[in-house]
Design a protein around this motif. Structure first.
Motif, PDB file in Angstrom:
ATOM      1  N   PRO A 221      15.464  34.425  50.257  1.00 15.32           N
ATOM      2  CA  PRO A 221      15.990  35.151  51.412  1.00 15.32           C
ATOM      3  C   PRO A 221      17.113  36.108  51.014  1.00 15.32           C
ATOM      4  O   PRO A 221      17.843  35.874  50.049  1.00 15.32           O
ATOM      5  CB  PRO A 221      16.521  34.030  52.317  1.00 15.32           C
ATOM      6  N   GLU A 222      17.271  37.153  51.781  1.00 19.25           N
ATOM      7  CA  GLU A 222      18.241  38.198  51.469  1.00 19.25           C
ATOM      8  C   GLU A 222      19.674  37.679  51.402  1.00 19.25           C
ATOM      9  O   GLU A 222      20.499  38.193  50.643  1.00 19.25           O
ATOM     10  CB  GLU A 222      18.143  39.303  52.525  1.00 19.25           C
ATOM     11  N   SER A 223      19.985  36.637  52.162  1.00 19.02           N
ATOM     12  CA  SER A 223      21.359  36.132  52.186  1.00 19.02           C
ATOM     13  C   SER A 223      21.783  35.511  50.871  1.00 19.02           C
ATOM     14  O   SER A 223      22.964  35.211  50.671  1.00 19.02           O
ATOM     15  CB  SER A 223      21.516  35.094  53.310  1.00 19.02           C
ATOM     16  N   VAL A 224      20.842  35.335  49.923  1.00 22.26           N
ATOM     17  CA  VAL A 224      21.208  34.797  48.617  1.00 22.26           C
ATOM     18  C   VAL A 224      22.117  35.758  47.852  1.00 22.26           C
ATOM     19  O   VAL A 224      22.791  35.356  46.899  1.00 22.26           O
ATOM     20  CB  VAL A 224      19.937  34.480  47.798  1.00 22.26           C
ATOM     21  N   ARG A 225      22.160  37.005  48.276  1.00 17.52           N
ATOM     22  CA  ARG A 225      22.999  37.999  47.589  1.00 17.52           C
ATOM     23  C   ARG A 225      24.435  37.514  47.427  1.00 17.52           C
ATOM     24  O   ARG A 225      25.098  37.797  46.422  1.00 17.52           O
ATOM     25  CB  ARG A 225      23.012  39.316  48.370  1.00 17.52           C
ATOM     26  N   GLY A 226      24.940  36.812  48.428  1.00 16.74           N
ATOM     27  CA  GLY A 226      26.333  36.378  48.389  1.00 16.74           C
ATOM     28  C   GLY A 226      26.623  35.331  47.334  1.00 16.74           C
ATOM     29  O   GLY A 226      27.798  35.098  47.015  1.00 16.74           O
ATOM     30  N   ASP A 231      25.460  38.621  36.330  1.00 17.20           N
ATOM     31  CA  ASP A 231      24.419  39.011  35.375  1.00 17.20           C
ATOM     32  C   ASP A 231      23.032  39.043  36.003  1.00 17.20           C
ATOM     33  O   ASP A 231      22.031  39.208  35.307  1.00 17.20           O
ATOM     34  CB  ASP A 231      24.421  38.079  34.161  1.00 17.20           C
ATOM     35  N   LEU A 232      22.961  38.905  37.327  1.00 19.11           N
ATOM     36  CA  LEU A 232      21.683  38.934  38.025  1.00 19.11           C
ATOM     37  C   LEU A 232      21.667  40.060  39.047  1.00 19.11           C
ATOM     38  O   LEU A 232      22.714  40.505  39.524  1.00 19.11           O
ATOM     39  CB  LEU A 232      21.420  37.601  38.737  1.00 19.11           C
ATOM     40  N   ALA A 233      20.465  40.522  39.365  1.00 24.18           N
ATOM     41  CA  ALA A 233      20.290  41.598  40.344  1.00 24.18           C
ATOM     42  C   ALA A 233      19.342  41.132  41.447  1.00 24.18           C
ATOM     43  O   ALA A 233      18.438  40.330  41.206  1.00 24.18           O
ATOM     44  CB  ALA A 233      19.723  42.847  39.660  1.00 24.18           C
ATOM     45  N   CYS A 234      19.579  41.648  42.658  1.00 21.41           N
ATOM     46  CA  CYS A 234      18.704  41.385  43.796  1.00 21.41           C
ATOM     47  C   CYS A 234      18.014  42.674  44.207  1.00 21.41           C
ATOM     48  O   CYS A 234      18.686  43.672  44.496  1.00 21.41           O
ATOM     49  CB  CYS A 234      19.502  40.850  44.981  1.00 21.41           C
ATOM     50  N   VAL A 235      16.705  42.667  44.229  1.00 21.64           N
ATOM     51  CA  VAL A 235      15.928  43.854  44.593  1.00 21.64           C
ATOM     52  C   VAL A 235      15.080  43.515  45.820  1.00 21.64           C
ATOM     53  O   VAL A 235      14.319  42.537  45.805  1.00 21.64           O
ATOM     54  CB  VAL A 235      15.019  44.303  43.431  1.00 21.64           C
ATOM     55  N   PRO A 236      15.192  44.286  46.917  1.00 21.63           N
ATOM     56  CA  PRO A 236      14.384  44.004  48.107  1.00 21.63           C
ATOM     57  C   PRO A 236      12.884  44.043  47.803  1.00 21.63           C
ATOM     58  O   PRO A 236      12.418  44.911  47.062  1.00 21.63           O
ATOM     59  CB  PRO A 236      14.775  45.122  49.068  1.00 21.63           C
TER      60      PRO A 236
END
Length: 277
Positions: A221-226, A231-236
């Motif tokens: 889920p998108e809320s994992v961004r927080g 060293d990791l990236a979140c890409v939709p």
């Protein structure tokens, strides 16, 4: 049937060996064998095939194995909930994985604290697979779960927030620099994807470590961004099914404290969904 008999049967059904089952139950083998034979006579069916090659379940035994597991789990859960309900200082146990509340929990706890039916809240932080099990076995009253990834069988639930989906990958991954990806991009990448590969890995910290090592891409889920490491990236992921954060609790639960928590959570989620910005 008595729960004691079901527990005897379940042990043999899992071990498929009377000696090992008896040792597990802390009893001698002859009384266990007699108890199973008595159960078979009362039901009028054979539950086990016994031969020189070993012990196996009959079709009737396979059915009882499934049903016995449900009954024994329900008895254990009822025992746990009853004991907790009798505590001098009642509390509401909420199960969630770290960051699995969709960013809603702080506001929910603040609002819940002023409700007349509120009790003290205890947070049970756990891995992905443990959240639902804690509610099923009576350890927790309610859990933050994610649909479509969770099995809600046996639960009542209330949706709180719909989120987009992101792919979590190392910052050096070829896809990490993109503004977005599609599922086909992830399918074409040789890196194993979770959920999917390695379903037994459910601890969030372990998952992120595997991602950092380039061993896995996690779809979440998108809320994992927080909670993502530097060293990791979140890409939709544009075409992934949205994730719905839900509160889930055992069916037919009657608790004023739980009802107040669910009602408060729904109100908070609705208010935040319509807040500007």
């Amino acid at each position: 049937m008595e729960t004691r008999e079901l527990a005897y049967f379940a042990a043999v059904a899992e071990e498929l060996h009377f000696g090992r089952a008896a040792a597990r139950l802390g009893m001698a083998q002859p009384p266990l064998s007699r108890a199973i034979q008595q159960l078979e006579r009362r039901l009028g069916v054979r539950l086990f095939d016994r031969s020189s090659r070993g012990v196996s379940l009959t079709p009737a035994g396979e059915v009882l194995a499934r049903e016995a597991a449900k009954v024994l789990d329900a008895v254990a859960a009822a025992t746990a909930r009853t004991r907790r309900a009798g505590l001098a200082a009642p509390r509401l146990v909420v199960a969630l994985k770290p960051g699995g509340d969709g960013g809603l929990l702080p506001d929910i706890l603040t609002a819940y604290g002023s409700h007349p039916d509120a009790v003290d809240v205890e947070l049970a932080l756990c891995g992905v697979a443990q959240r639902a099990q804690l509610v099923r076995d009576g350890t927790a009253d309610v859990a933050f779960l994610h649909v479509p990834y969770e099995d809600l069988t046996g639960f009542d639930s209330e949706p709180l927030r719909v989120e987009g989906t992101v792919a979590v990958m190392p910052v050096g991954h070829p896809l990490a620099g993109r503004a977005s990806v599609c599922l086909a991009d992830l399918d074409a990448d040789p890196t194993p994807r979770w959920p999917g590969r390695h379903p037994e890995v459910t601890d969030p910290a372990m998952l992120m470590q595997l991602v950092a090592l380039g061993k896995m891409i996690v779809v979440a889920p998108e809320s994992v961004r927080g909670q993502i490491r530097r060293d990791l990236a979140c890409v939709p992921v544009l075409d992934a099914e949205p994730t719905t954060v839900v509160l889930a609790w055992a069916e037919e639960t009657r608790s004023r404290a739980l009802a107040a928590f669910v009602r408060t959570a729904t109100e908070v989620a609705g208010r935040l969904a319509h807040a500007p910005g």
